[in-house]
Design an enzyme around this catalytic site. Structure first.
Site, short mmCIF file in Angstrom:
data_model
loop_
_atom_site.label_atom_id
_atom_site.label_comp_id
_atom_site.label_asym_id
_atom_site.label_seq_id
_atom_site.Cartn_x
_atom_site.Cartn_y
_atom_site.Cartn_z
N CYS A 131 9.31 8.33 -6.92
CA CYS A 131 9.97 9.62 -6.82
C CYS A 131 8.90 10.66 -7.10
O CYS A 131 7.78 10.34 -7.47
CB CYS A 131 11.07 9.74 -7.87
SG CYS A 131 12.30 8.46 -7.74
N ARG A 167 6.80 10.84 -1.42
CA ARG A 167 7.04 9.84 -2.47
C ARG A 167 8.49 9.38 -2.48
O ARG A 167 8.84 8.41 -3.15
CB ARG A 167 6.69 10.42 -3.84
CG ARG A 167 5.27 10.92 -3.96
CD ARG A 167 5.04 11.61 -5.28
NE ARG A 167 5.16 10.67 -6.38
CZ ARG A 167 4.12 10.01 -6.90
NH1 ARG A 167 2.94 10.20 -6.40
NH2 ARG A 167 4.28 9.18 -7.88
N TRP A 177 13.56 8.43 -4.53
CA TRP A 177 13.63 7.20 -3.76
C TRP A 177 14.45 6.27 -4.64
O TRP A 177 14.02 5.87 -5.71
CB TRP A 177 12.23 6.61 -3.52
CG TRP A 177 12.26 5.41 -2.64
CD1 TRP A 177 12.22 5.36 -1.27
CD2 TRP A 177 12.40 4.04 -3.06
NE1 TRP A 177 12.29 4.07 -0.82
CE2 TRP A 177 12.41 3.24 -1.90
CE3 TRP A 177 12.49 3.43 -4.30
CZ2 TRP A 177 12.51 1.85 -1.94
CZ3 TRP A 177 12.59 2.06 -4.36
CH2 TRP A 177 12.61 1.27 -3.18
N ASN A 237 10.55 9.74 -12.87
CA ASN A 237 10.00 8.82 -11.87
C ASN A 237 9.66 7.55 -12.61
O ASN A 237 8.91 7.58 -13.58
CB ASN A 237 8.74 9.41 -11.22
CG ASN A 237 8.07 8.38 -10.32
OD1 ASN A 237 8.75 7.53 -9.75
ND2 ASN A 237 6.76 8.44 -10.21
N GLY A 238 10.24 6.43 -12.19
CA GLY A 238 9.96 5.15 -12.85
C GLY A 238 11.24 4.36 -12.99
O GLY A 238 12.25 4.67 -12.37
N GLU A 296 -1.72 -6.81 9.71
CA GLU A 296 -1.61 -5.35 9.60
C GLU A 296 -0.89 -4.77 10.80
O GLU A 296 -0.04 -3.88 10.67
CB GLU A 296 -3.01 -4.74 9.46
CG GLU A 296 -3.07 -3.23 9.47
CD GLU A 296 -2.26 -2.57 8.36
OE1 GLU A 296 -1.80 -3.26 7.44
OE2 GLU A 296 -2.05 -1.34 8.45
N LYS A 345 2.58 -2.51 10.63
CA LYS A 345 2.70 -1.18 11.25
C LYS A 345 3.91 -1.11 12.17
O LYS A 345 4.69 -0.16 12.12
CB LYS A 345 1.42 -0.89 12.04
CG LYS A 345 0.23 -0.51 11.17
CD LYS A 345 0.39 0.87 10.64
CE LYS A 345 -0.18 1.19 9.29
NZ LYS A 345 0.08 0.34 8.18
N GLU A 391 7.20 -1.18 9.96
CA GLU A 391 7.53 -0.03 9.10
C GLU A 391 7.71 1.25 9.90
O GLU A 391 8.35 2.18 9.42
CB GLU A 391 6.47 0.16 8.03
CG GLU A 391 5.10 0.54 8.52
CD GLU A 391 4.14 0.79 7.35
OE1 GLU A 391 4.60 1.21 6.28
OE2 GLU A 391 2.94 0.57 7.52
N HIS A 435 3.02 -25.26 14.38
CA HIS A 435 3.69 -25.90 13.23
C HIS A 435 5.07 -25.30 12.98
O HIS A 435 5.57 -25.35 11.87
CB HIS A 435 2.80 -25.78 12.00
CG HIS A 435 1.46 -26.43 12.19
ND1 HIS A 435 1.31 -27.80 12.30
CD2 HIS A 435 0.24 -25.90 12.37
CE1 HIS A 435 0.03 -28.08 12.48
NE2 HIS A 435 -0.65 -26.95 12.55
N LYS A 488 5.50 6.84 0.24
CA LYS A 488 4.05 6.70 0.37
C LYS A 488 3.43 6.01 -0.82
O LYS A 488 2.50 5.24 -0.70
CB LYS A 488 3.41 8.07 0.57
CG LYS A 488 1.90 8.02 0.77
CD LYS A 488 1.52 7.32 2.06
CE LYS A 488 0.04 7.27 2.29
NZ LYS A 488 -0.32 6.39 3.43
C1 AGP Z 1 1.13 0.80 4.49
O1 AGP Z 1 1.33 1.26 5.83
C2 AGP Z 1 2.34 0.90 3.67
N1 AGP Z 1 2.82 2.22 3.62
C3 AGP Z 1 2.25 0.23 2.32
O2 AGP Z 1 2.20 -1.15 2.58
C4 AGP Z 1 1.03 0.56 1.42
O3 AGP Z 1 -0.15 0.07 2.01
C5 AGP Z 1 1.25 -0.13 0.06
O4 AGP Z 1 2.42 0.39 -0.53
C6 AGP Z 1 0.06 0.02 -0.89
O5 AGP Z 1 -0.11 1.38 -1.19
P1 AGP Z 1 -1.48 1.83 -1.92
O6 AGP Z 1 -2.60 1.55 -0.96
O7 AGP Z 1 -1.31 3.29 -2.19
O8 AGP Z 1 -1.60 1.01 -3.19
#
Ligand code: AGP
Length: 605
Positions: free
Chosen positions: A2, A27, A74, A98-99, A478, A482, A485, A501, A600
């Site tokens: 958050c 966030r 969030w 936040n937490g 990766e 992408k 998400e 397998h 983020k």
């Molecule tokens: C990446 O596209 C994602 N948004 C997410 O997996 C991100 O890489 C992950 O939360 C780690 O974040 P950080 O690099 O700030 O630790």
């Protein structure tokens, strides 16, 4: 996950709070709220949805007051709605958090037994009611300390009080909290990015600290209620990073920026005169390293996965790459002469930070590969290697991933060089090749329109596979992340050799399959795996640097990356995969910079 803001000023604060919340939306953005001390009373306003909804609310019914706190959420405890939005207020206290308060159920029961009524399903409300109780008999500092001592779990708090009309309190344990110094006003915020439009003078709370802000004074206290001083950092002025310019969204801007940020990062570490790599603040003698563990989450974990191949290839050091949320709970055998490398764009990811704290507690040597250098992980690690990518606003990480891989590749080369495990010629050749990477990225980006055509094939598919071997496997992972998400289409990154397998059963007519097959030592085997997929109806997008005609009339698309030193293919294959996910999401009208359910910076478990 958050974002919180607090301002103590000599002028109205609500519009600055709204502006700061807009910067914090990366966030979390499922609800928002603020409260001010308005004519001596706590005036709380909150809503579900984005900060814009809160702004509209204020247009109709302004919040006055020169003291206030704000929050973007969030959801962790309680559905994302107005009641569960922060702040959470009683008659005399208002709190943003936040937490996660891990003993909130126990505290809730205690408070209910004392006759308190809860309005929300959140863990945060226990803080509000604990403070309210303590304030009835204790002074402010004792009430704050006693409340914090009751809490288990993580928090960054912003608090205002009806009886203390000129001050804001901030407190921190596990979740980040920055403090900003203004002119006739002072601030607390989840990170410096939120405060940057108001000040460039920042301090940071450490775990257990709390602070008391008025418009002209800031006092810091440690967990023993002892007054302490805090260092003041002056932030760099990267104004251009905080807006999209001519780009449609931050993600497309940040994908395009990779040709520049890669150059800046390489420039920062390669000494132009000596043509060597400048790493000099190692906390461990590279010659003595007996093991390396790379730890991260999500995309950052994929850069760890990638680095494992590089380090194994050019040094004699055993390497493990670890998902932080798993690593932090495993029974790790720590030994001397091991290096633990933490990769994180934000430097605030709770799981990665907790894993770092565990390593520090076990006296392990730690390194942070970080984008936000004033972050918690950066400040705790023994030594930090910044990636110089500039603020990354899009929730889907792009330029930070390339920056993480560049620094990890440079680190692999430097460690190998210092251990005399790479010849001087090979070392210099790899440095020379790497310096050309930004040009190769630029060339790859210029073929974006090819990807736009390919994206159509994915929008109605029920899933997609991304396959690669060796250096291509982490990039396949990766690419799948992408697509998931950004477009909400299920996708799986998988080692190409593993398909037989079991997962080959998923392949049927029309399933899109992305095959990463640069002409490296895995090429032939991966092409055989590609044939197996085509034979079962898979629609193949082949990404390769190979310019020979690969015999197969059933390759749906072929995207050619520029030829380079084979270890750079990982960087270049990443670009079309970022663009693919972007264009599929665009075609599906998904929110590019703020995909659903995500944030983020994941600062909770
Ligand atoms: C990446 O596209 C994602 N948004 C997410 O997996 C991100 O890489 C992950 O939360 C780690 O974040 P950080 O690099 O700030 O630790």
């Amino acid at each position: 996950m958050c974002g919180i803001i607090g301002i103590a000023s000599n002028k109205s604060v609500s519009s600055n709070i709204i502006q700061a919340l807009k910067k914090l939306e990366y966030r979390g953005y499922d609800s928002a709220g603020l409260s001010t001390i308005d004519n001596g009373e706590i005036n709380e306003k909150k809503c579900s949805g984005r900060v814009n909804n809160l702004e509209k609310m204020l247009f109709q019914n302004p919040s006055n007051g020169t003291l206030g706190i704000g929050h973007v959420r969030w959801a962790t405890h309680g559905i994302p709605n107005e009641v569960n939005a922060h702040p959470h207020s009683s008659e005399i206290v208002s709190v943003v958090h936040n937490g996660i308060i891990e003993n909130s159920n126990f505290l809730k029961k205690e408070l209910i037994n004392k006759g308190h009524k809860f309005k929300s399903q959140t863990d945060t409300e226990v803080i509000t009611l604990l403070l309210t109780d303590y304030l009835k008999k204790d002074n402010l500092i004792d009430a704050i300390s006693k409340t914090l001592e009751k809490l288990e779990g993580s928090f960054a708090l912003g608090i205002i009080f009806k009886e203390h009309k000129n001050l804001v309190v901030g407190a921190r344990r596990g979740s980040p909290l920055a403090v900003g110094y203004g002119h006739n006003e002072n601030y607390i915020g989840s990170d410096s990015y939120a405060l940057k439009t108001m000040t460039n003078k920042i301090s940071y709370l450490d775990d257990g600290d709390f602070c008391i802000l008025t418009n002209d004074k800031i006092e810091f206290f440690n967990s023993k209620r002892k007054k302490i001083n805090k260092e003041v950092s002056i932030l760099s002025n990267d104004k251009n990073d905080s807006d999209k310019g001519d780009f449609k969204d931050f993600m497309s801007k940040e994908i395009d920026e990779q040709q520049i940020t890669s150059k800046i990062c390489i420039h920062e570490y390669i000494d132009k005169i000596r043509n060597d790599i400048n790493f000099y603040n190692f906390s461990i003698d590279p010659k003595k390293i007996k093991k390396i563990r790379l730890i991260g989450c999500g995309t950052a974990f994929h850069s760890c996965l990638m680095a494992r191949y590089w380090i194994e290839e050019i040094t004699s050091i055993p390497v493990d790459s670890e998902i932080a949320s798993e690593f932090r709970y495993r029974k790790i055998r720590f030994n001397k002469d091991e290096l633990y490398i933490f990769v994180s764009q934000s430097g605030e990811t709770a799981d990665t930070f907790a894993a770092l704290q565990m390593c520090k507690k076990n006296k392990a040597s730690t390194c942070g590969i970080i984008n936000v250098t004033e972050s918690s992980i950066a400040r705790l690690a023994d030594f930090v290697l910044p990636i110089y990518a500039g603020p990354e606003i899009g929730v889907a990480s792009t330029k930070a991933f390339i920056g993480q891989m560049i620094v990890l590749y440079l680190l692999s080369l430097k460690i190998s060089n210092l251990r005399n495990e790479i010849s001087k010629d090979d070392y210099l050749k790899k440095i020379k090749d790497l310096k050309n990477l930004p040009n190769l990225i630029k060339k790859t980006l210029s073929k974006q329109n090819e990807i736009q055509l390919i994206a159509r094939d994915f929008i109605n598919s029920k899933g997609a596979m991304f396959l690669g071997r060796g250096y291509s496997y982490p990039i396949a992972m990766e690419g799948a992340l992408k697509l998931k998400e950004l477009s909400y289409i299920h996708a799986e990154g998988y080692p190409a050799g593993e398909m037989k397998h079991g997962p080959l059963a998923l392949i049927e007519d029309g399933i899109p399959v992305v095959i990463l097959a640069p002409r490296d030592r895995y090429f032939e085997k991966t092409i055989s795996n590609m044939q197996e997929v085509i034979a079962r109806g898979g629609k193949v997008l082949l990404i390769t640097d190979d310019d020979t005609e690969i015999i197969s009339e059933n390759i749906r698309f072929k995207f050619q990356i520029p030829k380079s030193n084979y270890q750079l293919n990982s960087f270049l294959m990443t670009i079309p995969l970022q663009l693919l996910a972007y264009h599929v999401a665009l075609l599906k009208n998904c929110d590019i910079d703020k995909p659903r359910n995500l944030a983020k910076s994941v600062t909770v478990e």
